[in-house]
Design a protein around this motif. Structure first.
Motif, short mmCIF file in Angstrom:
data_model
loop_
_atom_site.label_atom_id
_atom_site.label_comp_id
_atom_site.label_asym_id
_atom_site.label_seq_id
_atom_site.Cartn_x
_atom_site.Cartn_y
_atom_site.Cartn_z
N ASN A 70 -21.12 28.17 -39.27
CA ASN A 70 -19.67 28.38 -39.11
C ASN A 70 -19.35 29.88 -38.94
OD1 ASN A 70 -17.01 27.51 -38.85
ND2 ASN A 70 -16.60 27.74 -41.04
N ALA A 71 -20.22 30.59 -38.23
CA ALA A 71 -20.04 32.02 -38.02
C ALA A 71 -19.28 32.27 -36.73
CB ALA A 71 -21.40 32.73 -37.97
N THR A 72 -18.59 33.39 -36.69
CA THR A 72 -17.86 33.82 -35.49
C THR A 72 -18.62 34.96 -34.85
OG1 THR A 72 -15.74 33.17 -36.45
CG2 THR A 72 -15.69 34.72 -34.60
N VAL A 73 -19.08 34.75 -33.64
CA VAL A 73 -19.87 35.75 -32.93
C VAL A 73 -19.16 36.10 -31.63
CG1 VAL A 73 -22.08 36.28 -31.84
CG2 VAL A 73 -22.02 34.93 -33.95
N LEU A 74 -18.92 37.38 -31.40
CA LEU A 74 -18.34 37.87 -30.15
C LEU A 74 -19.46 38.15 -29.15
CD1 LEU A 74 -15.79 40.42 -31.68
CD2 LEU A 74 -15.44 37.99 -31.17
N THR A 75 -19.24 37.76 -27.90
CA THR A 75 -20.26 37.90 -26.86
C THR A 75 -19.77 38.85 -25.80
OG1 THR A 75 -21.01 35.62 -27.25
CG2 THR A 75 -21.70 36.67 -25.20
N THR A 76 -20.47 39.97 -25.59
CA THR A 76 -20.12 40.89 -24.52
C THR A 76 -20.76 40.40 -23.23
OG1 THR A 76 -22.01 42.39 -24.79
CG2 THR A 76 -20.10 42.77 -26.19
N THR A 77 -19.96 40.35 -22.16
CA THR A 77 -20.44 39.84 -20.88
C THR A 77 -19.89 40.70 -19.75
OG1 THR A 77 -18.54 38.37 -20.58
CG2 THR A 77 -20.44 37.48 -21.77
N MET A 78 -20.53 40.60 -18.61
CA MET A 78 -20.04 41.15 -17.35
C MET A 78 -20.31 40.10 -16.28
SD MET A 78 -18.66 44.18 -17.65
CE MET A 78 -18.72 44.82 -15.99
N ASP A 79 -19.30 39.83 -15.47
CA ASP A 79 -19.43 38.79 -14.44
C ASP A 79 -20.11 39.37 -13.20
OD1 ASP A 79 -18.18 37.02 -16.12
OD2 ASP A 79 -16.20 37.37 -15.26
N LEU A 80 -21.37 39.65 -13.33
CA LEU A 80 -22.14 40.24 -12.23
C LEU A 80 -22.71 39.12 -11.36
CD1 LEU A 80 -23.94 43.10 -14.19
CD2 LEU A 80 -21.86 43.22 -12.82
N GLY A 81 -21.90 38.64 -10.45
CA GLY A 81 -22.35 37.60 -9.53
C GLY A 81 -22.26 36.20 -10.06
N ALA A 82 -21.77 36.03 -11.29
CA ALA A 82 -21.66 34.69 -11.86
C ALA A 82 -20.55 34.69 -12.91
CB ALA A 82 -22.99 34.25 -12.46
N PRO A 83 -19.90 33.56 -13.15
CA PRO A 83 -18.75 33.52 -14.07
C PRO A 83 -19.16 33.40 -15.54
CG PRO A 83 -19.03 31.38 -13.07
CD PRO A 83 -20.07 32.26 -12.45
N TYR A 84 -19.78 34.43 -16.07
CA TYR A 84 -20.24 34.39 -17.46
C TYR A 84 -19.07 34.29 -18.44
CZ TYR A 84 -24.97 35.61 -15.93
OH TYR A 84 -26.20 35.60 -15.34
N SER A 85 -18.05 35.08 -18.24
CA SER A 85 -16.93 35.09 -19.18
C SER A 85 -16.22 33.75 -19.21
CB SER A 85 -15.94 36.20 -18.81
OG SER A 85 -16.54 37.48 -18.90
N GLU A 86 -15.98 33.15 -18.05
CA GLU A 86 -15.28 31.87 -17.99
C GLU A 86 -16.14 30.75 -18.57
OE1 GLU A 86 -12.57 32.05 -14.04
OE2 GLU A 86 -14.68 32.61 -13.79
N ALA A 87 -17.44 30.85 -18.38
CA ALA A 87 -18.32 29.84 -18.96
C ALA A 87 -18.35 29.93 -20.48
CB ALA A 87 -19.73 29.99 -18.39
N ALA A 88 -18.42 31.14 -21.01
CA ALA A 88 -18.41 31.30 -22.47
C ALA A 88 -17.10 30.80 -23.06
CB ALA A 88 -18.65 32.76 -22.82
N ALA A 89 -15.98 31.12 -22.40
CA ALA A 89 -14.69 30.65 -22.90
C ALA A 89 -14.59 29.14 -22.85
CB ALA A 89 -13.57 31.30 -22.09
N ALA A 90 -15.15 28.52 -21.80
CA ALA A 90 -15.13 27.05 -21.71
C ALA A 90 -15.94 26.41 -22.82
CB ALA A 90 -15.65 26.61 -20.34
N ARG A 91 -16.92 27.12 -23.36
CA ARG A 91 -17.73 26.59 -24.47
C ARG A 91 -17.07 26.82 -25.83
NH1 ARG A 91 -23.86 28.50 -23.75
NH2 ARG A 91 -24.16 26.77 -25.22
N GLY A 92 -15.96 27.55 -25.84
CA GLY A 92 -15.24 27.76 -27.10
C GLY A 92 -15.68 28.98 -27.87
N VAL A 93 -16.34 29.94 -27.22
CA VAL A 93 -16.72 31.18 -27.88
C VAL A 93 -15.96 32.33 -27.21
CG1 VAL A 93 -18.99 30.30 -28.50
CG2 VAL A 93 -18.71 31.54 -26.36
N VAL A 94 -15.90 33.47 -27.91
CA VAL A 94 -15.06 34.58 -27.47
C VAL A 94 -15.88 35.53 -26.60
CG1 VAL A 94 -13.59 36.49 -28.19
CG2 VAL A 94 -13.71 34.41 -29.58
N PRO A 95 -15.53 35.67 -25.30
CA PRO A 95 -16.21 36.66 -24.45
C PRO A 95 -15.48 38.00 -24.47
CG PRO A 95 -14.87 35.23 -23.09
CD PRO A 95 -14.62 34.80 -24.51
N LEU A 96 -16.25 39.07 -24.53
CA LEU A 96 -15.71 40.43 -24.42
C LEU A 96 -16.17 41.01 -23.09
CD1 LEU A 96 -16.27 41.90 -28.01
CD2 LEU A 96 -14.17 40.97 -27.04
#
Length: 470
Positions: A339-365
């Protein structure tokens, strides 16, 4: 008789006559005083005589002096005659010290001096207010003035940075080193073409869809935060309510949760199934087993992490930061296991990493690796550096990253270096030495060859779990 009238009853006069008498008496007193001052200045030799005379005169002309006191002073020379004339002398002095209007001469001069001082101060304040208002530039507006203001700000930023680099004494070496990675205050203005295109949008309307072509290139060049504000960010084109987001972070990702490139661009993927599974978008098959089963000594599973944290008295894992965490698989796994909250730093370099992480219910930075972590000091229980942290990062930027991780970790927190790869010859001399300078306790340290890379130089992987001192 005149003296008695001045001391006693006076007839009622009109206001104009009283004011005129007051002015006449003031002029007379001022003229008498000016004449005395002029005579003293013109004849300095008379100053001593005047001082002696005024001293003796003050004894006999002191208003309110008691008659017996004056009689004792003159008794040796005049005898009983002084006793008879002393009261009359006192009355004469009192009468002569009064004007026709009943105002003493000294009081009239005080009033004149007070009025002149007030008038002088008011005049000075008036001149100061005029001068201040004349120096205040008028408010200007218009496109030409706004453009000039922008150019002045950019030139001031460039001048400041140039001054820092050529200052005497020279700027601190740490500041010079940092300006090479993320220029201080001038990162946006250092790329005027990109900045001009990025800020050429219509306010209060839809933002241009240029995240990959303008926004991320600016961020990677140190221009962060981005200056675009007053427009509406594009959203997926699906109708409202039609996007079915999964409740399970390891369920297949819906394609409708992402803004895909237009159909005219045939070279770009328009679904998750088009993307390589190795990038982390196949969450239902590839990502579901990560951090659960160890395939070798380099892997560290979530159960092992929780067990090692308990054995090292690091405390529970509640908050974490996953640097370069892709689609947020570690965040999803720690959320389910602890039940931990982990922030994930991402960059959308050629792929939708941020949108995919948000769709999974985790916080993208959405943040590049050279950016300071946007979290408070001493707040994280664990910081993980994923596959994006490797030998392609400049050594100075990588060392800044380690020390920023130290900043956000609480005492006893864990730094997890996961599969950092580099040349074998640089491991001990560069990367291991860099980590050892932190002074952390080593809980896990594993090195293995990077097989199948096809590189000329021999490459190795490093996985380490280090604990910040209490």
């Amino acid at each position: 008789m005149a003296t008695a009238l001045r001391l006693g009853w006076q007839p009622r006069r009109s206001t104009n006559a009283h004011v005129g008498s007051l002015a006449d008496s003031t002029d007379a007193c001022a003229g008498s005083l000016a004449g005395d001052v002029y005579s003293l200045v013109a004849n300095p030799s008379t100053l001593a005589h005047h001082r002696h005379k005024s001293h003796s005169h003050s004894l006999t002309h002191l208003p309110g002096a008691h008659p017996s006191y004056l009689s004792r002073e003159v008794k040796g020379r005049e005898g009983a005659k002084a006793d008879r004339i002393a009261p009359a002398m006192r009355k004469t002095v009192v009468g002569s010290a009064s004007t026709a209007g009943g105002w003493p001469c000294g009081m009239n001069l005080n009033v004149v001096f007070l009025l002149s001082m007030v008038a002088t101060n008011l005049l000075s304040l008036y001149h100061l207010s005029i001068r201040a208002s004349s120096n205040t530039p008028p408010l200007q507006s218009g496109p030409d003035f706004d453009q000039q203001q922008v150019f002045q700000q950019l030139n001031a930023i460039r001048a400041t940075v140039s001054h820092l680099r050529s200052a005497t004494p020279p700027p601190p070496p740490e500041l010079v080193l940092y300006t090479r990675l993320a220029p201080v205050g001038s990162a946006c203005s250092a790329h005027p073409d990109l900045l001009h295109r990025f800020m050429s949008y219509v306010p209060f309307a839809a933002c241009p869809d240029d995240v990959h072509t303008l926004a991320e290139p600016l961020i990677l060049r140190g221009c962060h935060p981005l200056p675009r504000r007053r427009c509406f960010s594009p959203t997926p084109s699906a109708a409202a309510g039609s996007v079915q987001l999964p409740t399970d972070p390891f369920a297949p990702l819906p394609d409708s949760a992402v803004r895909w490139p237009p159909a005219t661009d045939a070279k770009k993927c328009r679904s998750f199934s088009c993307l390589p599974a190795s990038l982390g978008f196949d969450v239902a098959r590839t990502e579901v087993g990560k951090f659960l089963r160890a395939r070798g000594p380099l892997d560290l599973t979530v159960p092992q992490l929780l067990r090692l944290a308990s054995m090292s008295r690091a405390g529970p894992i509640r908050l974490g930061l996953d640097v370069g965490g892709g689609t947020g698989t570690l965040a999803a796994r720690l959320k389910r296991a602890a039940n931990a909250t982990v922030l994930t730093t991402t960059m959308d370099l050629g792929a939708p990493y941020s949108e995919a992480a948000a769709a999974r219910g985790v916080v993208p930075l959405h943040a590049p690796l050279q950016q300071r972590f946007p979290v408070g000091d001493g707040t994280m229980d664990v910081v993980r550096a994923g596959h994006a942290v490797n030998r392609w990062i400049p050594e100075a930027a990588l060392e800044f990253l380690w020390y920023d991780a130290d900043r956000v970790l609480r005492p006893g927190g864990l730094l997890w270096v996961d599969h950092l790869w580099c040349r074998k010859g640089d491991l001990d001399g560069v990367y291991a030495a860099m980590l050892r300078r932190l002074g952390y306790k080593t809980i896990k340290w594993a090195v293995a060859d990077k097989t199948g890379s096809g590189a000329k130089d021999e490459l190795v992987y490093l996985t380490a779990l280090l604990q910040k001192p209490f």
